[in-house]
Design an enzyme around this catalytic site. Structure first.
Site, PDB file in Angstrom:
ATOM      1  CD  GLN B 187      -8.808  -5.584 -35.775  1.00 18.94           C
ATOM      2  OE1 GLN B 187      -8.190  -4.639 -36.475  1.00 18.94           O
ATOM      3  NE2 GLN B 187      -9.387  -5.967 -35.136  1.00 18.94           N
ATOM      4  CG  ASN B 210      -0.118  -5.439 -33.451  1.00 20.80           C
ATOM      5  OD1 ASN B 210      -0.585  -4.723 -33.477  1.00 20.80           O
ATOM      6  ND2 ASN B 210      -0.843  -6.675 -32.942  1.00 20.80           N
ATOM      7  CD  GLN B 256      13.421   0.760 -22.719  1.00 26.33           C
ATOM      8  OE1 GLN B 256      13.207   1.691 -21.497  1.00 26.33           O
ATOM      9  NE2 GLN B 256      12.231   0.150 -23.750  1.00 26.33           N
ATOM     10  CD  GLU B 323      10.919   4.835 -25.951  1.00 25.19           C
ATOM     11  OE1 GLU B 323      11.191   4.371 -25.982  1.00 25.19           O
ATOM     12  OE2 GLU B 323       9.447   5.594 -25.926  1.00 25.19           O
ATOM     13  CG  HIS B 324      13.147   5.863 -21.909  1.00 26.61           C
ATOM     14  ND1 HIS B 324      12.873   5.099 -22.796  1.00 26.61           N
ATOM     15  CD2 HIS B 324      11.874   6.833 -21.513  1.00 26.61           C
ATOM     16  CE1 HIS B 324      11.678   4.968 -22.312  1.00 26.61           C
ATOM     17  NE2 HIS B 324      10.659   5.943 -21.793  1.00 26.61           N
ATOM     18  CD  GLU B 411       6.021  36.474 -54.121  1.00 24.59           C
ATOM     19  OE1 GLU B 411       4.622  36.045 -53.812  1.00 24.59           O
ATOM     20  OE2 GLU B 411       7.044  35.988 -53.504  1.00 24.59           O
TER      21      GLU B 411
END
Lengths: 430, 430
Positions: B187, B210, B256, B323-324, B411
């Site tokens: 929302q 999430n 991690q 990512e890392h 063209e």
């Protein structure tokens, strides 16, 4: 014919913007079906779709080197020279976009920097149809080549004879395209997104197309394949004061209007006579255009608007966020300074949009449909990603470590704190 | 526990990558419903959803200045100093990303340049929950402020008492956030995408969340609102040779792993003893972690891999696109030179990932899930778009005009040719 609007109140402005586009009914389901079929059946699906939509089942999906070499013969020498000049300008402007970034020492012992790396495989879609859009090949393949992409895959549909327009092939052959496939529509996008036996899957997909292509590009993002930008009909907004040349302005508006019936063009001026004279010129020039009926349809969505001041013109323009903006005023750079939303801006009486479409050196793949508010046009960066690097020395971790420990604690991430703690401990023990 | 794999054959590599994520059933329909309801009902829908999901119906959606001022009192002085140091490093590194681009004369009389302009309104989502992710506020609001966004809107869900964690409010108050709203989940994304009576619609949406938030960000792109990048679970890959420190490597892998049960960590090494010693250290250290059960779950998806050579380690890493990436080897920069796909890279034994998560100055909002192949992490550019400009003089149009005419003809765009022709004609007549 194009309408004249005088002093519209602010609240009415947005009602003039982009008429709602009508999506073909069932488009999404159709495209989903095409994506799924290409994903599961590969080349055979591409060939079936070609038979269905292009009216031909090509013997081979890949265009042979022989065909590419043959194509050159069909390109007149003067056109070759013109293309070569455009290519050079595009290269000059886009090469300047490659810059080295400095290493920054943010704290003693902590060095950070970024490095630009090309995406490995770029995919370029070039539509078929009667007009061969070779300029779009230049605008997409040259930045990809300058970025250093290892593979530049181009897909374009075959004509009814199972061939690709020689101008397209010629443009591809001089701009670094590595493989050319005869496949079009949503199925071509699917092929580049998922890969087939012949067509390699790519890391990012670029290029214009019809509703099927556009919808396919929109949908494959859900599979994690990025695209250049969302698509929409082409647009031009001209801001002109009394020093503009009505003949030029009318020609510019018409050059945009001929693109498609859903194109939209606006003239905004603080000078009523300019508006009347531009209208007169439009009526005069439109009859000379082979694509007059298209232009006439586009002008129905369009307007010549009289405003009280240049300030209002700029405000309207920023709210609209035009793909192309021509500023034909006494001091174009002072107007340009107020522009915050636009794709590409053309300053002064001699900077026509069609010059930028082909040969000034800027890219003609630009955000439409208001996306200039939050998207950039295609550039060398569109074919690259940036990786950040950091090197922390013993001194560096001593300097920032205790702060990291405190922050990791506050975020309740004990493992994060510990990674610093074991290092600080080892340095204390030395 | 984490598994050890020795000399995996190349064909098996990808089977080790990211286990398929399971999407909550009906997620898309649920989120679509939320988006539609917020779009049509605005604030009242936000309040209803807050009651339903956050267990509280806030008196006001906007966080008052008083609450923000009060928040500061709850932040200990040493943590304030730590945050201030992190802020400074992030500012130093990100400010260096603002660069002026030169004006390029591509042909005599044809000048082209680009100008970076901030998006007007940036939207930042900060998740709620027990751990207050104030570092993410720094990583998103500071680049937005440096870019010059006029509005930086932040949404974050209230706790059961209808309050926002003071650390989040404090971080927002020192980084240039202009308005803070108590609303969370899909929302909140809908509110920033469409705007409500209270929450302004924004031009681009950033931040973690999430599955609901992630799906909402994915879906609002269909409405033309761009987002920072697609989301996925967090990852770390460590390349270590025999000179690495097993205790450090284990701590990094665990830092991690504690992020979430779907995190994935890899160690690749050409030294079998290193792998055994890291395993020993992991078993030792994991018991000290409050989030041990999370880390244990994550380690189930993870592996310590013995390769024949550093070359293989780098190749695996580039294919995985972590990512890392930590490079703990004798000469980390020579390994780093081979990296083509990664979010953020950490060089040497003292460059731990958690240092970069908070305080080296680089951004911690990075591409996961293999997107490092074609996406960059968040930077100042993420909050800006680039507009191209061109100024063509009479000399310029004489130089490039004839080529443009030829190409427009080829063209089949006569209107495009005409826009140049009227200008060239007027110059001949002068």
């Amino acid at each position: 014919m194009i309408k004249i609007i005088k002093h519209p109140v602010r609240d009415s402005w947005e009602s003039l913007f982009r008429p709602a586009q009508i999506e073909k009914s069932g488009l999404e389901e159709k495209v989903r079906h095409i994506l799924n079929r290409v994903r599961s059946e590969g080349d055979s699906a591409l060939l079936d779709y070609s038979e269905k939509y292009d009216g031909v089942r090509p013997e081979s999906l890949i265009v042979s080197y022989e065909e590419i070499r043959e194509a050159e013969k069909f390109v007149p020498d003067d056109l070759k020279r013109a293309i070569s000049m455009a290519k050079e300008n595009i290269e000059i402007f886009h090469r300047a976009q490659i810059t080295d970034e400095p290493v920054i020492e943010t704290t003693p012992g902590v060095k950070c920097w970024r490095k630009s790396i090309p995406v490995e495989k770029a995919g370029i879609y070039i539509p078929g149809g009667t007009a061969p859009l070779f300029s779009t090949v230049l605008m997409l393949a040259l930045p990809a080549t300058i970025a250093g992409c290892r593979e530049i895959v181009m897909c374009t549909p075959p004509d009814k004879n199972g061939r690709v327009n020689p101008l397209i092939l010629y443009a591809a052959s001089i701009t670094g395209v590595t493989r050319i496939y005869m496949t079009g529509g949503a199925q071509a996008v699917a092929a580049m997104a998922f890969g087939t036996e012949s067509v390699p899957g790519v890391d990012k997909i670029f290029g214009p197309g019809n509703q099927y292509v556009t919808k396919a590009k929109e949908m494959i993002q859900m599979y994690g394949i990025p695209v250049d930008m969302p698509a929409g009909p082409s647009e031009l907004l001209v801001i002109a004061d009394k020093t503009a040349v009505p003949e030029f302005v009318a020609a510019d508006l018409l050059s945009q209007a001929e693109h498609g019936p859903d194109s939209q063009v606006f003239l905004m001026s603080d000078d009523e006579e300019m508006i009347n004279r531009v209208l007169y010129e439009i009526e005069k020039q439109i009859h000379t255009l082979p694509r007059m009926s298209t232009a006439l349809e586009a002008l129905e969505n369009s307007a010549l608007i009289l405003f009280d001041s240049m300030i209002d013109c700029i405000e309207f323009s920023n709210l609209y966020a035009p793909e192309h903006l021509i500023i034909a005023t006494t001091e174009p750079s002072s107007v340009a300074a107020g522009v915050i939303n636009a794709g590409s801006v053309f300053l002064g009486n001699y900077s026509c949009e069609s010059a930028g479409d082909y040969a000034t050196g800027t890219n003609h793949t630009l955000p439409t449909n208001g996306y200039a508010r939050n998207y950039s046009g295609v550039s060398v960066e569109s074919f690259m990603k940036k990786i950040t690097f950091q090197e922390v020395t013993q001194e560096g971790i001593k300097n920032i470590g205790p702060a990291v420990e405190l922050m990791a604690d506050a975020e309740m991430l004990a493992g994060h704190r510990n990674a610093v703690a074991v290092r600080l401990k080892s340095l204390r023990n030395e």
